[in-house]
Design an enzyme around this catalytic site. Structure first.
Site, PDB file in Angstrom:
ATOM      1  N   TYR A  58      70.082 -19.780  94.575  1.00  0.00           N
ATOM      2  CA  TYR A  58      71.515 -19.706  94.334  1.00  0.00           C
ATOM      3  C   TYR A  58      71.962 -20.779  93.342  1.00  0.00           C
ATOM      4  O   TYR A  58      71.901 -21.980  93.631  1.00  0.00           O
ATOM      5  CB  TYR A  58      72.292 -19.863  95.637  1.00  0.00           C
ATOM      6  CG  TYR A  58      71.988 -18.826  96.690  1.00  0.00           C
ATOM      7  CD1 TYR A  58      71.373 -17.614  96.371  1.00  0.00           C
ATOM      8  CD2 TYR A  58      72.320 -19.044  98.022  1.00  0.00           C
ATOM      9  CE1 TYR A  58      71.093 -16.668  97.334  1.00  0.00           C
ATOM     10  CE2 TYR A  58      72.054 -18.091  98.998  1.00  0.00           C
ATOM     11  CZ  TYR A  58      71.436 -16.913  98.645  1.00  0.00           C
ATOM     12  OH  TYR A  58      71.166 -15.974  99.619  1.00  0.00           O
ATOM     13  N   HIS A 124      62.479 -15.692 101.285  1.00  0.00           N
ATOM     14  CA  HIS A 124      63.621 -14.943 100.771  1.00  0.00           C
ATOM     15  C   HIS A 124      63.276 -13.481 100.494  1.00  0.00           C
ATOM     16  O   HIS A 124      64.112 -12.594 100.688  1.00  0.00           O
ATOM     17  CB  HIS A 124      64.104 -15.627  99.477  1.00  0.00           C
ATOM     18  CG  HIS A 124      65.530 -15.376  99.139  1.00  0.00           C
ATOM     19  ND1 HIS A 124      66.252 -16.193  98.310  1.00  0.00           N
ATOM     20  CD2 HIS A 124      66.386 -14.399  99.500  1.00  0.00           C
ATOM     21  CE1 HIS A 124      67.482 -15.742  98.183  1.00  0.00           C
ATOM     22  NE2 HIS A 124      67.589 -14.645  98.891  1.00  0.00           N
ATOM     23  N   SER A 203      75.946  -9.858 103.603  1.00  0.00           N
ATOM     24  CA  SER A 203      76.845  -8.868 102.994  1.00  0.00           C
ATOM     25  C   SER A 203      77.474  -7.949 104.043  1.00  0.00           C
ATOM     26  O   SER A 203      77.487  -6.720 103.872  1.00  0.00           O
ATOM     27  CB  SER A 203      76.112  -8.045 101.926  1.00  0.00           C
ATOM     28  OG  SER A 203      75.689  -8.869 100.863  1.00  0.00           O
ATOM     29  N   PRO A 204      78.026  -8.506 105.133  1.00  0.00           N
ATOM     30  CA  PRO A 204      78.597  -7.658 106.179  1.00  0.00           C
ATOM     31  C   PRO A 204      79.893  -6.965 105.771  1.00  0.00           C
ATOM     32  O   PRO A 204      80.343  -6.048 106.462  1.00  0.00           O
ATOM     33  CB  PRO A 204      78.837  -8.645 107.327  1.00  0.00           C
ATOM     34  CG  PRO A 204      79.064  -9.958 106.644  1.00  0.00           C
ATOM     35  CD  PRO A 204      78.122  -9.942 105.464  1.00  0.00           C
ATOM     36  N   ARG A 207      79.506  -6.547 100.028  1.00  0.00           N
ATOM     37  CA  ARG A 207      79.709  -7.147  98.706  1.00  0.00           C
ATOM     38  C   ARG A 207      81.132  -6.930  98.188  1.00  0.00           C
ATOM     39  O   ARG A 207      81.354  -6.690  96.997  1.00  0.00           O
ATOM     40  CB  ARG A 207      78.681  -6.616  97.706  1.00  0.00           C
ATOM     41  CG  ARG A 207      77.235  -6.850  98.154  1.00  0.00           C
ATOM     42  CD  ARG A 207      76.235  -6.422  97.093  1.00  0.00           C
ATOM     43  NE  ARG A 207      74.863  -6.485  97.600  1.00  0.00           N
ATOM     44  CZ  ARG A 207      74.116  -7.582  97.632  1.00  0.00           C
ATOM     45  NH1 ARG A 207      74.599  -8.724  97.205  1.00  0.00           N
ATOM     46  NH2 ARG A 207      72.877  -7.550  98.098  1.00  0.00           N
TER      47      ARG A 207
END
Length: 338
Positions: A58, A124, A203-204, A207
């Protein structure tokens, strides 16, 4: 500092909603300033969020540095999660699950974070060129050395999870999960429950799709937004999908909730072993998200959510072809793939 209800993920007990920190430095257009990001992180801790989720990738390490400069003085207030394998190699994004690369990423992360220990450390993505046993073995050795606590996996299949768990107990599996992305229900959730592994839903709110943040032409002039490469967020696919989203938004309004709160309440309702980690750059949206913990939509409303997003409703693949190539999670037989 507020106390929120908690959930257990492996050996860790954390707030029922965590914070995904990615978009403070990565993925969705121009990031906020470090000062703005720091204010959001501190507000999250003040409100009782006790899981911060970051990764080496990130912002090419900038997200881990932001956590160090903003909240590491409050280290006792939160559980720290980060990730390896996806990283920057010679200035370019790459995938390397070799033990040497994992060790290098971890040591650099510890330095960026200004700590000697990360509570939960994930692979990841799956590097198909390296046996999962070797990658997990590297994390097991890091755990023995005291550099990490629990071990996690991200976007991996049930078969891979079982192989990894045979090497060292896995505490958490993280995958995309929301009313519009149901892939973990194919096999991963059942496998996690059989093995006593917690599930972390990234991403619940899909997005931004399920928090009234995605509309036609949203990416015009917006550089560095990963949704530009995701078929379901563009062109005719997006215009089609927004019809279902409009029905979802209306349902949320009918029960006096925001779309984000309804999406998060749906994820929370799927099991006490499931922990959503929405991300946001807005303190107001952060506060809104946490309101989902107290929301009880009822079985009828939750069923209506599933009717709105019945299989086949959402058009377009969730990842580009290049992104999908790094995903090990199962796909549905009729799922659109780029």
């Amino acid at each position: 500092m507020t106390a929120l209800p908690t959930r257990t993920i492996g050996p860790l007990t954390v707030s029922a909603i965590g914070l995904g920190c990615m978009n403070l430095n990565h993925a969705y257009g121009v990031p906020p300033s470090a000062e703005e990001g720091g204010r959001l992180l501190n507000r999250a801790l003040d409100l009782g969020v006790t899981l911060l989720d970051t990764a080496a990738l990130y912002g090419a390490g900038q997200n881990e540095k932001l956590i160090r400069t903003s909240v590491m003085h409050r280290r006792r207030d939160f559980t720290l999660a980060s990730k390896c394998v996806l990283d920057m190699y010679d200035g370019k994004r790459g995938l390397n699950g070799s033990p040497a690369a994992i060790a290098g990423t971890l040591d650099a992360a510890l330095q960026r974070l200004g700590t000697d220990h990360i509570d939960l450390y994930y692979l990841h993505r799956l590097d198909r060129n390296v046996p999962i046993e070797e990658s997990v073995g590297a994390l097991a050795r890091a755990r023995e050395a005291g550099k990490i606590g629990a071990i996690g996996l991200s976007e991996m299949s049930a078969a891979t999870i079982r192989r990894a768990h045979a090497v060292h107990p896995i505490a958490a599996v993280q995958s995309e999960y929301s009313p519009v992305v149901r892939n973990p229900e194919i096999a991963v959730l059942d496998t996690c429950r059989a093995l006593g592994i917690g599930f972390v839903a990234f991403s619940p709110v899909a997005r931004g799709l399920l928090c009234d943040a995605v509309h036609d032409d949203v990416y015009e002039g917006v550089a560095h937004d990963i949704r530009r490469a995701m078929p379901r967020f563009n062109g005719d696919n997006l215009r089609h999908n927004l019809h279902a989203v409009a029905a979802f938004n209306a349902l949320a309004a009918r029960i006096g909730a925001t779309p984000a709160q309804l999406a998060l309440a749906w994820v929370l309702s799927r099991g006490d072993d499931i922990l959503p980690i929405p991300g946001t750059r807005s303190i107001a949206h952060l506060e809104e998200d946490l309101g989902a913990i107290a929301l009880d939509p009822g079985a009828d409303v939750l069923a209506e959510v599933e009717t709105i997003f019945a299989p086949g409703t959402i058009k377009g693949a969730r990842y580009s072809a290049a992104m999908q190539a790094q995903i090990d999670t199962e796909t549905f037989a009729d799922e659109e793939l780029a």
